[in-house]
Motif scaffolding. Structure first.
Motif, PDB file in Angstrom:
ATOM      1  N   GLY A   1       3.735 -46.884 -21.762  1.00 35.91           N
ATOM      2  CA  GLY A   1       2.874 -47.252 -20.641  1.00 35.91           C
ATOM      3  C   GLY A   1       3.582 -47.336 -19.303  1.00 35.91           C
ATOM      4  O   GLY A   1       2.934 -47.481 -18.267  1.00 35.91           O
TER       5      GLY A   1
ATOM      6  N   GLY B   1       5.124 -45.016 -17.730  1.00 32.05           N
ATOM      7  CA  GLY B   1       4.899 -43.826 -16.910  1.00 32.05           C
ATOM      8  C   GLY B   1       5.908 -42.704 -17.113  1.00 32.05           C
ATOM      9  O   GLY B   1       6.023 -41.803 -16.277  1.00 32.05           O
ATOM     10  N   LYS B   2       6.602 -42.697 -18.248  1.00 36.62           N
ATOM     11  CA  LYS B   2       7.615 -41.661 -18.492  1.00 36.62           C
ATOM     12  C   LYS B   2       7.005 -40.266 -18.458  1.00 36.62           C
ATOM     13  O   LYS B   2       7.561 -39.342 -17.855  1.00 36.62           O
ATOM     14  N   THR B   3       5.859 -40.120 -19.132  1.00 38.51           N
ATOM     15  CA  THR B   3       5.222 -38.807 -19.206  1.00 38.51           C
ATOM     16  C   THR B   3       4.712 -38.378 -17.829  1.00 38.51           C
ATOM     17  O   THR B   3       4.948 -37.243 -17.388  1.00 38.51           O
ATOM     18  N   THR B   4       4.050 -39.296 -17.140  1.00 42.19           N
ATOM     19  CA  THR B   4       3.455 -38.985 -15.833  1.00 42.19           C
ATOM     20  C   THR B   4       4.534 -38.677 -14.794  1.00 42.19           C
ATOM     21  O   THR B   4       4.463 -37.661 -14.088  1.00 42.19           O
TER      22      THR B   4
ATOM     23  N   ARG C   1      -2.218 -51.028 -18.064  1.00 45.27           N
ATOM     24  CA  ARG C   1      -2.358 -49.565 -18.186  1.00 45.27           C
ATOM     25  C   ARG C   1      -2.809 -49.130 -19.576  1.00 45.27           C
ATOM     26  O   ARG C   1      -3.458 -48.099 -19.723  1.00 45.27           O
TER      27      ARG C   1
ATOM     28  N   ARG D   1      -1.524 -45.371 -28.950  1.00 39.22           N
ATOM     29  CA  ARG D   1      -0.213 -45.947 -29.287  1.00 39.22           C
ATOM     30  C   ARG D   1      -0.372 -46.814 -30.545  1.00 39.22           C
ATOM     31  O   ARG D   1      -0.807 -47.962 -30.460  1.00 39.22           O
TER      32      ARG D   1
ATOM     33  N   GLN E   1       3.144 -49.113  -7.276  1.00 43.26           N
ATOM     34  CA  GLN E   1       3.864 -47.899  -6.890  1.00 43.26           C
ATOM     35  C   GLN E   1       3.241 -46.681  -7.569  1.00 43.26           C
ATOM     36  O   GLN E   1       3.014 -46.696  -8.783  1.00 43.26           O
TER      37      GLN E   1
HETATM   38  N1  LIG Z   1       2.723 -45.384 -11.297  1.00 46.26           N
HETATM   39  C1  LIG Z   1       1.587 -45.500 -11.967  1.00 46.26           C
HETATM   40  N2  LIG Z   1       0.555 -46.177 -11.435  1.00 46.26           N
HETATM   41  C2  LIG Z   1      -0.614 -46.311 -12.117  1.00 46.26           C
HETATM   42  N3  LIG Z   1      -0.850 -45.798 -13.340  1.00 46.26           N
HETATM   43  C3  LIG Z   1       0.149 -45.110 -13.927  1.00 46.26           C
HETATM   44  C4  LIG Z   1       1.414 -44.916 -13.278  1.00 46.26           C
HETATM   45  N4  LIG Z   1       2.204 -44.201 -14.112  1.00 46.26           N
HETATM   46  C5  LIG Z   1       1.477 -43.961 -15.220  1.00 46.26           C
HETATM   47  N5  LIG Z   1       0.241 -44.481 -15.110  1.00 46.26           N
HETATM   48  C6  LIG Z   1      -0.830 -44.457 -16.125  1.00 46.26           C
HETATM   49  O1  LIG Z   1      -0.402 -45.309 -17.197  1.00 46.26           O
HETATM   50  C7  LIG Z   1      -0.722 -44.732 -18.461  1.00 46.26           C
HETATM   51  C8  LIG Z   1       0.563 -44.540 -19.256  1.00 46.26           C
HETATM   52  O2  LIG Z   1       1.355 -43.534 -18.588  1.00 46.26           O
HETATM   53  P1  LIG Z   1       2.309 -42.553 -19.394  1.00 46.26           P
HETATM   54  O3  LIG Z   1       2.888 -41.611 -18.397  1.00 46.26           O
HETATM   55  O4  LIG Z   1       1.599 -41.979 -20.548  1.00 46.26           O
HETATM   56  O5  LIG Z   1       3.422 -43.586 -19.896  1.00 46.26           O
HETATM   57  P2  LIG Z   1       4.495 -43.445 -21.051  1.00 46.26           P
HETATM   58  O6  LIG Z   1       4.736 -41.996 -21.280  1.00 46.26           O
HETATM   59  O7  LIG Z   1       5.699 -44.157 -20.522  1.00 46.26           O
HETATM   60  O8  LIG Z   1       3.893 -44.153 -22.225  1.00 46.26           O
HETATM   61  C9  LIG Z   1      -1.472 -43.432 -18.157  1.00 46.26           C
HETATM   62  O9  LIG Z   1      -2.846 -43.710 -18.181  1.00 46.26           O
HETATM   63  C10 LIG Z   1      -1.025 -43.074 -16.745  1.00 46.26           C
HETATM   64  O10 LIG Z   1      -2.004 -42.348 -16.050  1.00 46.26           O
END
Ligand SMILES: Nc1ncnc2c1ncn2[C@@H]1O[C@H](COP(=O)(O)OP(=O)(O)O)[C@@H](O)[C@H]1O
Ligand SMILES: O=C(O)C1=C[C@@H](OP(=O)(O)O)[C@@H](O)[C@H](O)C1
Ligand SMILES: [Mg+2]
Length: 181
Positions: free
Chosen positions: A17, A19-22, A115, A122, A158
């Motif tokens: 959660g 944001g690693k993927t995003t 988030r 998960r 952020q």
């Molecule tokens: N900086 C951010 N601000 C708001 N929402 C975010 C941010 N980064 C990621 N998200 C959201 O949070 C959720 C988890 O992000 P994701 O990239 O899948 O995280 P991870 O890969 O670390 O589990 C997704 O719904 C994504 O759109």
């Protein structure tokens, strides 16, 4: 930046959660790097979802697939790799992660919880008390995450773009430190 990195891979680690993927996808784009998400590769290779792998084969089987994927991708260069939150658990994975620059994305549990509140992808969070679960996973993993080369602290407001920019700005200082070693 691309010149400075000389093709060295970036590995994003941290809690689910965060944001690693995003952020990883954005970073890859900005660097002209390829992007790989270890979870995506596992899902494609197994032909089932992460939830199905956990339910049908168990977490240990998932962790083995995760190590196999990491071992394969670390042979390549010019990649940004978003890992799964539990990749830090196996010592052998650190040997692979150390091929590149390791970036820990770190956010408070409340941010992660918000988030992932509606998220059912998960398996470890399908728990009667997801907040408590996240806290105990973080407690277990924090000492491992802290072995990263770069620690990026994330607050609630952020954007992914801002976080990617902060990482890019911080990389030169880490490369300098590495060159001194
Ligand atoms: N900086 C951010 N601000 C708001 N929402 C975010 C941010 N980064 C990621 N998200 C959201 O949070 C959720 C988890 O992000 P994701 O990239 O899948 O995280 P991870 O890969 O670390 O589990 C997704 O719904 C994504 O759109
Ligand atoms: O923290 C974990 O143990 C996990 C995190 C997930 O990836 P994200 O960190 O991308 O959510 C995924 O690998 C799996 O559900 C297990
Ligand atoms: Mg992810």
């Amino acid at each position: 930046m691309n010149n400075l990195l000389k093709g060295v891979n970036l590995y994003l680690i941290g809690m689910m959660g965060v944001g690693k993927t995003t952020v990883g996808r954005l970073l890859a784009h900005q660097l002209g790097y390829g992007f790989i998400d270890t979870d995506d590769v596992i899902v494609k290779a197994a032909g089932k979802s992460i939830n199905e792998i956990f339910t049908e084969e168990g977490e240990a089987a998932f962790r083995q697939l995760e190590s196999d994927v990491l071992g394969q991708v670390c042979a390549y260069t010019k990649l940004t790799i978003a890992t799964g939150g539990g990749i830090v658990l196996r010592q052998e994975n650190w040997g692979y992660l150390r091929h590149g620059l390791i970036v820990w994305l770190d956010a408070p549990v409340q941010v992660l919880l918000k988030r992932l509140a509606e998220d059912e992808t998960r398996p470890l969070l399908q728990d009667s008390d997801p907040e408590d679960k996240l806290r105990s996973l973080l407690q277990q993993r924090q000492p491992l995450y802290s072995q990263a080369d770069l620690h990026i602290t994330i607050t609630d407001n952020q954007t992914p773009e801002e976080i990617a920019t902060r990482i890019l700005e911080a990389i030169p200082s880490v490369l300098k430190n590495q060159n001194q070693n």
